[in-house]
Scaffold this motif. Structure first.
Motif, mmCIF file in Angstrom:
data_model
loop_
_atom_site.group_PDB
_atom_site.id
_atom_site.type_symbol
_atom_site.label_atom_id
_atom_site.label_comp_id
_atom_site.label_asym_id
_atom_site.label_seq_id
_atom_site.Cartn_x
_atom_site.Cartn_y
_atom_site.Cartn_z
ATOM 1 N N LYS A 152 -5.623 -5.607 -3.486
ATOM 2 C CA LYS A 152 -5.735 -4.215 -3.934
ATOM 3 C C LYS A 152 -6.398 -4.139 -5.307
ATOM 4 O O LYS A 152 -7.277 -3.301 -5.547
ATOM 5 C CB LYS A 152 -4.336 -3.595 -3.973
ATOM 6 N N MET B 2 -6.901 -2.406 4.906
ATOM 7 C CA MET B 2 -6.768 -1.901 3.544
ATOM 8 C C MET B 2 -8.081 -1.254 3.095
ATOM 9 O O MET B 2 -8.088 -0.159 2.512
ATOM 10 C CB MET B 2 -6.385 -3.045 2.589
ATOM 11 N N HIS C 133 -7.834 2.721 2.628
ATOM 12 C CA HIS C 133 -7.605 3.006 1.209
ATOM 13 C C HIS C 133 -8.871 2.926 0.352
ATOM 14 O O HIS C 133 -8.887 3.461 -0.757
ATOM 15 C CB HIS C 133 -6.537 2.057 0.657
ATOM 16 N N VAL D 46 0.801 -1.227 0.000
ATOM 17 C CA VAL D 46 0.000 0.000 0.000
ATOM 18 C C VAL D 46 0.833 1.275 0.000
ATOM 19 O O VAL D 46 0.316 2.363 0.242
ATOM 20 C CB VAL D 46 -0.973 0.015 1.214
#
Length: 490
Positions: A416, A285, A289, A161
């Motif tokens: 991701k 995450m 994000h 990240v």
């Protein structure tokens, strides 16, 4: 198991062991800690670094982490993962460097490709000025001899990240607003300059105070210590260590699968996509994000660790719960007090072994059988295991699942990518199972052995499990006494 920090791993685990021994003996004061520093690095010659004074300072900071404290130069941090500055000083600052393969050619493609004036002729080959270099990589691409290499530091390369940067002195810095606490940077560092806070001293204090301290072993535990060490063996060893009892978190996997399957079934009817809620690094995450997807698409069901902790606290009021597994991020989950009655402490396998050595306890084979989880809960530890358990629960309820499309994303970059597709509205699958560690929890940063050894031993142990069903299994437990949702509502 070979890691970048293999030799230093033994060193830092020895420090943990000695700190635990001091706590058992009631000698964990400043005088005895300083004696431990001198005992660890007696001198007069250094073993790892430039001088014994630097080595001793690193030991002091490792002792701080072993006592769940921050390094002295980062006192206000809330992060589990921390950098030991004195240990982080040997990596090159420059991302791009010119090697001896440079022929000092007349074409000078590298110089002509650089838009920032960072490249100039040196005495024997071209030179890159790190102060001017913007790390665009055009020079490396242009060089016909492949003489320019990209020297990405291993900690930064391991972070999925982009949470790792460097200060002007080249020290690694962790952006806590981005860090998902996965711990992948820890073992990637060949200087062991990154570590995590350890809660062994707190656990020893709880045991010595006479508290009912209950261990909760992750589904990934089976196979970590060989095919002869079953969950019953681990339970027996932990009792010798001072734990009141042990329970397998695979049972929490059954509980989570049962309740998450209800959410999935409802979401599928509505055409809504969802993600699992078990991997804390994946949740971090999402939260940091992909906040919109965290609010709208994440399952509200608690993790198996939290489920078992709530079950224990509901049936053993006043108990202290300790999760044991291969996960660094679980420590951050336990620290999140917005989720009621989660685990009080989290311990990795390496930390557990240090704790056992401090008390002279070993795991040994036992004849007793012990099983609280279905095979579906036990397989939560592998990539795809959570999704399969959820689908199994839907099928046990008689629901049709043939058309459901699943994405088992494992590894930081895969997770991701899946979340980016979800955010863009281009995810073809209905549900995402997210696990930041490659292969799932069994591939966690604090696994005890190589993944091949673990898998072989694990399959041997899992082959002995009975064929109980998930929903049938959790009927044996008081599910009405605690909530299976993050907000605590029944």
């Amino acid at each position: 198991m070979v890691t970048n920090d293999e030799s230093m791993n033994r060193f830092k685990h020895k420090i943990m062991e000695e700190v635990c021994r001091l706590e058992w003996e009631g000698h964990n004061d400043q005088e005895h800690i300083e004696q431990l520093v001198l005992k660890t690095i007696p001198g007069p010659k250094p073993e790892y670094r430039c001088c014994i004074y630097k080595e001793r300072e690193i030991v002091r900071q490792r002792i701080n982490l072993a006592m769940a404290k921050n390094p002295t130069y980062n006192p206000d941090s809330n992060n589990i993962v921390q950098v030991i500055d004195p240990a982080c000083d040997e990596c090159p600052i420059s991302a791009y460097s010119v090697t001896d393969n440079c022929r000092f050619c007349m074409g000078k493609a590298c110089l002509n490709s650089c838009a920032f004036g960072a490249i100039s002729p040196g005495d024997t080959h071209m030179h890159i000025d790190p102060a001017k270099c913007k790390e665009c990589g055009k020079c490396a691409a242009a060089c016909p001899y492949s003489a320019i290499v990209h020297l990405e530091r291993p900690c930064k390369k391991a972070c999925p990240v982009g949470a790792i940067t460097y200060d002007e002195y080249g020290y690694c810095k962790i952006d806590e607003d981005k860090c998902i606490q996965c711990g992948h940077c820890i073992h990637s560092c060949p200087f062991a300059a990154i570590g995590s806070k350890t809660f062994l001293v707190d656990i020893i204090k709880e045991i010595k105070a006479g508290k009912e301290v209950i261990a909760m072993c992750a589904p990934a535990t089976e196979g970590q210590f060989g095919e002869d060490i079953s969950m019953a063996s681990i339970r027996e060893g932990l009792k010798k260590l001072g734990f009141a009892d042990m329970i397998e978190v695979g049972l929490g996997g059954d509980m989570t699968a049962a309740y998450e399957s209800e959410e999935w079934a409802e979401a599928y009817k509505e055409g809504k996509k969802m993600t699992t809620s078990c991997c804390p690094a994946f949740i971090n995450m999402l939260k940091k994000h992909f906040p919109e997807q965290y609010e709208n698409n994440m399952s509200s069901t608690i993790s198996p660790m939290c489920a078992i902790s709530r079950y224990m606290k509901a049936t053993h009021p006043g108990c202290v719960t300790v999760f044991i597994g291969p996960c660094i991020a679980k420590k951050s989950e336990a620290q999140d007090k917005s989720v009621k009655d989660n685990a009080d402490y989290v311990v990795t396998y390496g930390e557990l072994r240090a704790l056992m050595r401090s008390k002279g306890v070993k795991f040994e084979p036992v004849a007793d059988d012990y099983q609280e989880s279905s095979i579906w809960g036990k397989r939560f530890a592998g990539s795809g295991g959570v999704a399969k358990a959820v689908i199994e629960c839907m099928q046990e309820r008689g629901l049709e699942t043939g058309d459901i499309k699943l994405l088992a994303a494992h590894g930081g970059l895969e997770c991701k990518k899946a979340l980016i597709l979800l955010k863009m509205g281009k995810l073809p699958e209905d549900f995402i199972e997210g696990m930041v560690c490659p292969g799932g929890c069994v591939g966690g940063p604090s696994k005890h052995r190589g993944i091949g050894e673990i898998t072989k031993a694990r399959e041997q142990l899992l082959s002995k499990a009975d064929d109980r069903k998930v929903l049938e299994n959790i009927k044996n437990y008081p599910m009405d006494k605690f909530s299976m949702h993050r907000d605590g509502h029944m």
